[in-house]
Design an enzyme around this catalytic site. Sequence first.
Site: not given
Length: 260
Positions: A53, A83-84, A96, A165
């Site tokens: 990404r 982001k981020h 996560h 987020d």
Amino acid sequence: LPLYKRDPEAGREAVWLHHRLIAAELEPMGIFADCAPAVDLLHPHMHKIIGDRALGETAAQVSVLAKAALEGLSDGGVAGVIKHMPGHGRAEVDSHASMPVVRASREELEADLAPFKAVKDAPMAMTAHIAYAAFDGQAAATVSSRVIGEIIRREIGFDGLLMTDDLGMNALGGTLADRGKRAIAAGCDVLLHCSGFIKDATAILDEMAEVASAAPVLSGKALQRAEAAEAVTKTITPFDKREGWERLHKLLGASGAAMA
């Protein structure tokens, strides 16, 4: 990335086309925002959650390509989300699952802040569920008034709509409502909730209701920022999707490169 390194102008055009084509798919469906681009630097020896990404390993490259991505989206009537903030690339674990703590020095983090400064006029931005020892080692950026106030708003200079987020990630701890309340109190304007790993519709709706209970009605500066972001979507420049796809394929095919 290989294309940009060999031919910066072609690389920039490819990123613009990629995001202009995304906008051409989203806008007709009534989707006027996209949580892109990632403006995080790629640090190869850190966790791979940012991975492909990332737009590059240097602040200069990411700055150029992030601007191109935002322009591609806005030219198609879609507002981008950088982001981020203030940088996810140095995370050693996946947010996560748990909260990363970045222990880099203040001087080292200057490189991570630089591309965000270059696109500080973006309409929207997303925080990182990461703690930074140099800024506030006790709380993730999403729920740290110090990081939001001193780093994101003041040092980076971002004054657009700031969202969290995904609150469903495990980095923050506590209930969804508690996470949302802490984020708003710290200075976030809106709350993001995705439920990407939940399949049961009832459970998703229950989570949505819990997050909504912590979300205040938009007003004041937050409302002004939301209106400014919406204004980005009101103008669309002419674009031929077929020609766009052909040009993008030509650029990537000629280089043997894959999109970052």
